[in-house]
Design a protein around this motif. Structure first.
Motif, PDB file in Angstrom:
ATOM      1  N   UNK A 223      34.419  27.121  41.893  1.00  0.00           N
ATOM      2  CA  UNK A 223      35.520  27.025  42.857  1.00  0.00           C
ATOM      3  C   UNK A 223      36.695  27.882  42.415  1.00  0.00           C
ATOM      4  N   UNK A 224      36.961  27.886  41.107  1.00  0.00           N
ATOM      5  CA  UNK A 224      38.027  28.741  40.604  1.00  0.00           C
ATOM      6  C   UNK A 224      37.702  30.206  40.861  1.00  0.00           C
ATOM      7  N   UNK A 225      36.465  30.584  40.682  1.00  0.00           N
ATOM      8  CA  UNK A 225      36.044  31.969  40.868  1.00  0.00           C
ATOM      9  C   UNK A 225      36.292  32.430  42.306  1.00  0.00           C
ATOM     10  N   UNK A 226      36.069  31.545  43.259  1.00  0.00           N
ATOM     11  CA  UNK A 226      36.303  31.896  44.670  1.00  0.00           C
ATOM     12  C   UNK A 226      37.787  32.180  44.914  1.00  0.00           C
ATOM     13  N   UNK A 227      38.651  31.361  44.337  1.00  0.00           N
ATOM     14  CA  UNK A 227      40.088  31.589  44.486  1.00  0.00           C
ATOM     15  C   UNK A 227      40.504  32.870  43.774  1.00  0.00           C
ATOM     16  N   UNK A 228      39.943  33.088  42.582  1.00  0.00           N
ATOM     17  CA  UNK A 228      40.297  34.274  41.800  1.00  0.00           C
ATOM     18  C   UNK A 228      39.912  35.555  42.539  1.00  0.00           C
ATOM     19  N   UNK A 229      38.783  35.538  43.248  1.00  0.00           N
ATOM     20  CA  UNK A 229      38.349  36.751  43.959  1.00  0.00           C
ATOM     21  C   UNK A 229      39.345  37.131  45.047  1.00  0.00           C
ATOM     22  N   UNK A 230      39.934  36.150  45.690  1.00  0.00           N
ATOM     23  CA  UNK A 230      40.940  36.435  46.720  1.00  0.00           C
ATOM     24  C   UNK A 230      42.124  37.169  46.098  1.00  0.00           C
ATOM     25  N   UNK A 231      42.579  36.687  44.951  1.00  0.00           N
ATOM     26  CA  UNK A 231      43.711  37.324  44.268  1.00  0.00           C
ATOM     27  C   UNK A 231      43.320  38.699  43.722  1.00  0.00           C
ATOM     28  N   UNK A 232      42.108  38.814  43.221  1.00  0.00           N
ATOM     29  CA  UNK A 232      41.627  40.089  42.699  1.00  0.00           C
ATOM     30  C   UNK A 232      41.597  41.138  43.812  1.00  0.00           C
ATOM     31  N   UNK A 233      41.026  40.787  44.950  1.00  0.00           N
ATOM     32  CA  UNK A 233      40.925  41.731  46.070  1.00  0.00           C
ATOM     33  C   UNK A 233      42.310  42.169  46.536  1.00  0.00           C
ATOM     34  N   UNK A 234      43.247  41.224  46.594  1.00  0.00           N
ATOM     35  CA  UNK A 234      44.602  41.560  47.032  1.00  0.00           C
ATOM     36  C   UNK A 234      45.272  42.485  46.020  1.00  0.00           C
ATOM     37  N   UNK A 235      45.030  42.254  44.731  1.00  0.00           N
ATOM     38  CA  UNK A 235      45.655  43.064  43.685  1.00  0.00           C
ATOM     39  C   UNK A 235      45.154  44.497  43.719  1.00  0.00           C
ATOM     40  N   UNK A 236      43.837  44.691  43.839  1.00  0.00           N
ATOM     41  CA  UNK A 236      43.325  46.070  43.862  1.00  0.00           C
ATOM     42  C   UNK A 236      43.711  46.769  45.166  1.00  0.00           C
ATOM     43  N   UNK A 237      43.871  45.993  46.230  1.00  0.00           N
ATOM     44  CA  UNK A 237      44.339  46.587  47.492  1.00  0.00           C
ATOM     45  C   UNK A 237      45.771  47.084  47.336  1.00  0.00           C
ATOM     46  N   UNK A 238      46.614  46.277  46.712  1.00  0.00           N
ATOM     47  CA  UNK A 238      48.008  46.668  46.511  1.00  0.00           C
ATOM     48  C   UNK A 238      48.130  47.882  45.591  1.00  0.00           C
ATOM     49  N   UNK A 239      47.214  48.015  44.641  1.00  0.00           N
ATOM     50  CA  UNK A 239      47.245  49.140  43.707  1.00  0.00           C
ATOM     51  C   UNK A 239      46.483  50.359  44.207  1.00  0.00           C
ATOM     52  N   UNK A 240      45.908  50.243  45.406  1.00  0.00           N
ATOM     53  CA  UNK A 240      45.115  51.345  45.987  1.00  0.00           C
ATOM     54  C   UNK A 240      43.974  51.763  45.064  1.00  0.00           C
ATOM     55  N   UNK A 241      43.285  50.781  44.494  1.00  0.00           N
ATOM     56  CA  UNK A 241      42.151  51.039  43.615  1.00  0.00           C
ATOM     57  C   UNK A 241      40.861  50.907  44.407  1.00  0.00           C
ATOM     58  N   UNK A 242      39.995  51.909  44.320  1.00  0.00           N
ATOM     59  CA  UNK A 242      38.697  51.873  44.984  1.00  0.00           C
ATOM     60  C   UNK A 242      37.636  51.618  43.928  1.00  0.00           C
ATOM     61  N   UNK A 243      36.899  50.520  44.081  1.00  0.00           N
ATOM     62  CA  UNK A 243      35.911  50.131  43.091  1.00  0.00           C
ATOM     63  C   UNK A 243      34.503  50.210  43.652  1.00  0.00           C
ATOM     64  N   UNK A 244      33.532  50.365  42.728  1.00  0.00           N
ATOM     65  CA  UNK A 244      32.133  50.306  43.110  1.00  0.00           C
ATOM     66  C   UNK A 244      31.685  48.845  43.158  1.00  0.00           C
ATOM     67  N   UNK A 245      30.714  48.550  44.017  1.00  0.00           N
ATOM     68  CA  UNK A 245      30.111  47.208  44.080  1.00  0.00           C
ATOM     69  C   UNK A 245      31.164  46.111  44.213  1.00  0.00           C
TER      70      UNK A 245
END
Length: 224
Positions: A150-172
């Motif tokens: 359950x923590x991992x699901x919440x963390x992914x939301x924050x992770x996705x928002x962070x890389x979006x804000x930093x304009x980072x393009x990741x593989x997979x």
């Protein structure tokens, strides 16, 4: 009864060096209090510092103390200069530690190391260490949570928002892993990805904090 059995710990900052050392600076927390508890905490911090100063395979570490590892680092540089006298690139190592959270149940410490052994750029690495306050034992990341999925699901939301804000393009981007470094802070749970944890490598670390009020019920340790 809880107050009677409470283990009280304090920390001071210590600077560690060695004879004829010109390359390495180490400033780390030193636990003070119950002997068994502080010995475990200080030994774990020392082990991580020694690993940060290791040149080559970690399986080949021989240094038993930070002072020994500093001496070895300096000797390795002298050997390098003998083999490559034309090199003008100096070696250096800077390791700093700080307490980022402390409660009756858990202590979180951040160790930041920058090591350059002659390359164009040095290596920056940040490590989080979490300890049980009452015992001094190191806490594995999976033991921080009652419900890690359950923590991992919440963390992914924050992770996705962070890389979006930093304009980072990741593989997979569909494959998400929790950071190797997770710690408590005054405002929530911090996740930090060093650059070598992400492909392709970003230029900066990725770090974000999930507030306690969002994940409090998922945690094994109280934040007070």
């Amino acid at each position: 009864m809880a107050c009677k059995n409470e283990i009280k710990l304090t920390f001071s900052e210590v600077n560690i060096s060695a004879s004829n050392n010109k390359l390495v600076e180490v400033n780390i927390p030193n636990a003070i209090g119950n002997e068994d508890v502080v010995n475990r905490i200080n030994a774990t911090i020392s082990k991580n510092v020694i690993a940060s100063l290791q040149i080559g395979d970690l399986d080949n570490m021989t240094s038993k103390t930070i002072e020994e590892s500093i001496t070895t680092f300096n000797k390795e540089f002298q050997m390098f200069k003998t083999d490559f006298p034309e090199s003008m690139q100096p070696w250096e190592a800077q390791i700093d530690g700080e307490i980022i959270f402390q409660s009756l149940e858990i202590i979180s410490i951040a160790l930041t190391s920058y090591v350059n052994t002659g390359g164009v750029h040095g290596t920056l690495n940040i490590s989080f260490l979490n300890f049980e306050t009452q015992t001094g034992h190191l806490i594995p990341n999976d033991k921080l949570f009652k419900d890690i999925e359950s923590f991992k699901k919440t963390a992914k939301i924050y992770f996705d928002k962070t890389i979006e804000d930093k304009d980072i393009v990741l593989e997979n981007t569909n494959i998400f892993k929790l950071a190797s470094n997770i710690a408590y802070s005054d405002t929530g749970i911090v996740l930090l990805y060093n650059t070598n944890e992400i492909i392709p490598y970003p230029t900066d670390i990725i770090e974000f904090t999930i507030p306690f009020n969002e994940v409090g019920p998922l945690l094994n340790f109280d934040s007070f």
